[in-house]
Write a protein that holds these residues in place. Structure first.
Motif, PDB file in Angstrom:
ATOM      1  N   ALA A 162      41.714  36.451 -30.509  1.00  0.00           N
ATOM      2  CA  ALA A 162      42.946  36.716 -31.247  1.00  0.00           C
ATOM      3  C   ALA A 162      44.176  36.410 -30.399  1.00  0.00           C
ATOM      4  CB  ALA A 162      42.968  38.170 -31.710  1.00  0.00           C
ATOM      5  N   LEU A 163      44.156  36.794 -29.126  1.00  0.00           N
ATOM      6  CA  LEU A 163      45.305  36.509 -28.261  1.00  0.00           C
ATOM      7  C   LEU A 163      45.485  35.004 -28.055  1.00  0.00           C
ATOM      8  CD1 LEU A 163      44.928  39.300 -25.546  1.00  0.00           C
ATOM      9  CD2 LEU A 163      46.704  39.121 -27.293  1.00  0.00           C
ATOM     10  N   THR A 164      44.386  34.277 -27.912  1.00  0.00           N
ATOM     11  CA  THR A 164      44.480  32.833 -27.740  1.00  0.00           C
ATOM     12  C   THR A 164      45.054  32.163 -28.982  1.00  0.00           C
ATOM     13  OG1 THR A 164      42.565  32.892 -26.248  1.00  0.00           O
ATOM     14  CG2 THR A 164      43.182  30.759 -27.166  1.00  0.00           C
ATOM     15  N   LEU A 165      44.569  32.549 -30.149  1.00  0.00           N
ATOM     16  CA  LEU A 165      45.100  31.975 -31.386  1.00  0.00           C
ATOM     17  C   LEU A 165      46.536  32.421 -31.635  1.00  0.00           C
ATOM     18  CD1 LEU A 165      41.990  32.311 -33.737  1.00  0.00           C
ATOM     19  CD2 LEU A 165      42.813  30.280 -32.548  1.00  0.00           C
ATOM     20  N   SER A 166      46.887  33.621 -31.170  1.00  0.00           N
ATOM     21  CA  SER A 166      48.283  34.062 -31.300  1.00  0.00           C
ATOM     22  C   SER A 166      49.218  33.183 -30.482  1.00  0.00           C
ATOM     23  CB  SER A 166      48.410  35.517 -30.850  1.00  0.00           C
ATOM     24  OG  SER A 166      47.637  36.368 -31.660  1.00  0.00           O
ATOM     25  N   LEU A 167      48.798  32.846 -29.258  1.00  0.00           N
ATOM     26  CA  LEU A 167      49.600  31.931 -28.449  1.00  0.00           C
ATOM     27  C   LEU A 167      49.719  30.564 -29.119  1.00  0.00           C
ATOM     28  CD1 LEU A 167      48.227  32.760 -24.884  1.00  0.00           C
ATOM     29  CD2 LEU A 167      50.423  33.444 -25.849  1.00  0.00           C
ATOM     30  N   LEU A 168      48.672  30.150 -29.820  1.00  0.00           N
ATOM     31  CA  LEU A 168      48.674  28.848 -30.470  1.00  0.00           C
ATOM     32  C   LEU A 168      49.694  28.767 -31.593  1.00  0.00           C
ATOM     33  CD1 LEU A 168      47.393  26.049 -31.113  1.00  0.00           C
ATOM     34  CD2 LEU A 168      45.690  27.274 -32.473  1.00  0.00           C
ATOM     35  N   VAL A 169      49.771  29.798 -32.428  1.00  0.00           N
ATOM     36  CA  VAL A 169      50.631  29.732 -33.613  1.00  0.00           C
ATOM     37  C   VAL A 169      51.974  30.430 -33.418  1.00  0.00           C
ATOM     38  CG1 VAL A 169      48.641  29.570 -35.134  1.00  0.00           C
ATOM     39  CG2 VAL A 169      49.611  31.813 -34.626  1.00  0.00           C
ATOM     40  N   LEU A 170      52.178  31.084 -32.278  1.00  0.00           N
ATOM     41  CA  LEU A 170      53.443  31.791 -32.060  1.00  0.00           C
ATOM     42  C   LEU A 170      54.657  30.864 -32.130  1.00  0.00           C
ATOM     43  CD1 LEU A 170      54.823  34.483 -31.395  1.00  0.00           C
ATOM     44  CD2 LEU A 170      54.471  33.988 -28.969  1.00  0.00           C
ATOM     45  N   PRO A 171      54.656  29.684 -31.506  1.00  0.00           N
ATOM     46  CA  PRO A 171      55.834  28.798 -31.652  1.00  0.00           C
ATOM     47  C   PRO A 171      56.102  28.404 -33.103  1.00  0.00           C
ATOM     48  CG  PRO A 171      54.452  28.072 -29.828  1.00  0.00           C
ATOM     49  CD  PRO A 171      53.676  29.113 -30.559  1.00  0.00           C
ATOM     50  N   VAL A 172      55.053  28.216 -33.885  1.00  0.00           N
ATOM     51  CA  VAL A 172      55.246  27.847 -35.290  1.00  0.00           C
ATOM     52  C   VAL A 172      55.895  28.990 -36.055  1.00  0.00           C
ATOM     53  CG1 VAL A 172      54.071  27.065 -37.376  1.00  0.00           C
ATOM     54  CG2 VAL A 172      53.246  26.334 -35.132  1.00  0.00           C
ATOM     55  N   VAL A 173      55.464  30.228 -35.792  1.00  0.00           N
ATOM     56  CA  VAL A 173      56.055  31.392 -36.462  1.00  0.00           C
ATOM     57  C   VAL A 173      57.521  31.532 -36.076  1.00  0.00           C
ATOM     58  CG1 VAL A 173      55.950  33.904 -36.673  1.00  0.00           C
ATOM     59  CG2 VAL A 173      53.838  32.569 -36.629  1.00  0.00           C
ATOM     60  N   ILE A 174      57.836  31.337 -34.813  1.00  0.00           N
ATOM     61  CA  ILE A 174      59.224  31.457 -34.367  1.00  0.00           C
ATOM     62  C   ILE A 174      60.100  30.406 -35.029  1.00  0.00           C
ATOM     63  CG2 ILE A 174      60.756  31.277 -32.367  1.00  0.00           C
ATOM     64  CD1 ILE A 174      58.525  32.428 -30.655  1.00  0.00           C
ATOM     65  N   ILE A 175      59.652  29.172 -35.047  1.00  0.00           N
ATOM     66  CA  ILE A 175      60.453  28.089 -35.625  1.00  0.00           C
ATOM     67  C   ILE A 175      60.653  28.308 -37.130  1.00  0.00           C
ATOM     68  CG2 ILE A 175      60.463  25.621 -36.128  1.00  0.00           C
ATOM     69  CD1 ILE A 175      59.043  25.202 -33.450  1.00  0.00           C
ATOM     70  N   ALA A 176      59.587  28.673 -37.843  1.00  0.00           N
ATOM     71  CA  ALA A 176      59.701  28.903 -39.291  1.00  0.00           C
ATOM     72  C   ALA A 176      60.615  30.086 -39.587  1.00  0.00           C
ATOM     73  CB  ALA A 176      58.318  29.138 -39.887  1.00  0.00           C
ATOM     74  N   SER A 177      60.510  31.159 -38.798  1.00  0.00           N
ATOM     75  CA  SER A 177      61.361  32.335 -39.017  1.00  0.00           C
ATOM     76  C   SER A 177      62.823  32.016 -38.711  1.00  0.00           C
ATOM     77  CB  SER A 177      60.876  33.499 -38.159  1.00  0.00           C
ATOM     78  OG  SER A 177      59.537  33.842 -38.464  1.00  0.00           O
ATOM     79  N   ARG A 178      63.069  31.235 -37.669  1.00  0.00           N
ATOM     80  CA  ARG A 178      64.445  30.855 -37.350  1.00  0.00           C
ATOM     81  C   ARG A 178      65.066  30.025 -38.465  1.00  0.00           C
ATOM     82  NH1 ARG A 178      65.623  28.413 -31.608  1.00  0.00           N
ATOM     83  NH2 ARG A 178      67.706  28.732 -32.470  1.00  0.00           N
ATOM     84  N   GLU A 179      64.303  29.095 -39.012  1.00  0.00           N
ATOM     85  CA  GLU A 179      64.825  28.272 -40.102  1.00  0.00           C
ATOM     86  C   GLU A 179      65.126  29.130 -41.327  1.00  0.00           C
ATOM     87  OE1 GLU A 179      65.739  25.178 -40.056  1.00  0.00           O
ATOM     88  OE2 GLU A 179      65.134  24.907 -37.964  1.00  0.00           O
TER      89      GLU A 179
END
Length: 304
Positions: A162-179
């Motif tokens: 779970a932590l590894t997959l969280s690191l994988l998708v964390l940048p995508v979540v940040i970028i989508a939330s910022r937009e």
């Protein structure tokens, strides 16, 4: 007003020439390019439809209750199932959402509402987030293996995956939330601040509710990417044969991508039918998550 003026005002409007309301005609080169684009789209859709039809036809012999109630069996394919892989996938994706969604959304709020773009460290954070979104998933698997599994001695557990997959998708979540936050009209913020609300009250009561459709859509799509990733799990050494269900964050597990990989490499054809059935289950989970994203977006968009 004179009678002539009244008569002039009541004259019917002049008729437009045929084609006057139409847009400019497309040039021959533009028409050819448009048809080429449509042909490329048709090729992709046809290949996707053929692939899905093939997978479903292969999966039909094993799309039954055994797939959900039985554990994997390396001896008898007829008694084999994917219960441990299905539950392991749900465990991992639940912990992934628990770790990455609050962190990603709070990071997006800080970068959009509080961060000073003139500070060098804020610019460095934004640059790193943009770069990390394009890093191949296998690199995150190597990172999880070296730091989480070995240095932190978490092992091949649900928590490590779970932590590894969280690191994988964390940048995508940040970028989508910022937009999504950036798309909120600035007049909403200005009106709230003008009425005496603090910055945090404005964010919590005005900005975030208006940004929920975009945040929810981006987050669920990011989790949809995580649920189908196999490369990080392969690098972590996740087991492909687990005849038991995970019981917590520290339990060993397997996931649907790993189970599909295990069945595909088997020589007996019955396991290939099982792999196709597991692929259909994985696609169904992905479709449900995407449908949830569309439903949330439409529901909250009507309020704003």
């Amino acid at each position: 007003m004179s009678l002539a003026k009244v008569v002039q005002d009541r004259r019917p409007a002049p008729e437009l020439e045929p084609g006057a309301l139409r847009g400019p005609r497309m040039r021959p080169g533009e028409s050819v390019f448009k048809w080429l684009l449509m042909a490329c789209l048709a090729v992709g859709v046809v290949f996707l439809a053929v692939l899905l039809a093939y997978i479903v036809s292969e999966a039909l012999p094993r799309l039954d209750s055994r797939l959900f109630t039985n554990f994997p069996d390396t001896i008898d394919p007829a008694a084999s199932g994917g219960q441990s892989a299905i539950l392991g996938t749900l465990w991992v994706i639940s912990f992934t959402a628990l770790f990455c969604l609050p962190t990603g959304i709070m990071a997006a709020i800080y970068l959009e509402e509080y961060a000073d773009t003139n500070r060098w460290y804020n610019r460095l954070i934004e640059l790193n987030i943009q770069n990390l979104a394009a890093v191949p998933s296998i690199v995150y698997g190597i990172l999880g293996l070296g730091i989480l599994a070995r240095q932190m001695k978490l092992g091949n557990t649900v928590l490590t995956g779970a932590l590894t997959l969280s690191l994988l998708v964390l940048p995508v979540v940040i970028i989508a939330s910022r937009e999504a936050i950036r798309a909120v009209p600035p007049t909403i913020r200005q009106g709230s601040l003008a009425l005496g609300a603090t910055q945090w009250q404005t964010i919590r009561r005005q900005v975030l509710p208006a940004a929920v459709p975009g945040i929810a859509t981006g987050s669920i799509l990011a989790l949809s990417r995580a649920i189908g990733e196999a490369a990080p799990l392969v690098m972590l050494g996740i087991a492909v044969y687990v005849p038991f269900n995970p019981e917590g964050a520290q339990s060993q597990f397997t996931a649907l991508p790993m189970q599909i990989f295990f069945w595909i490499r088997e020589s007996r054809e019955e396991y290939h039918y099982l792999a196709a059935a597991a692929i259909v289950v994985l696609l169904a989970i992905l479709l449900l998550m995407n449908a949830a994203a569309i439903w949330l977006r439409n529901r909250y968009s009507k309020r704003w």
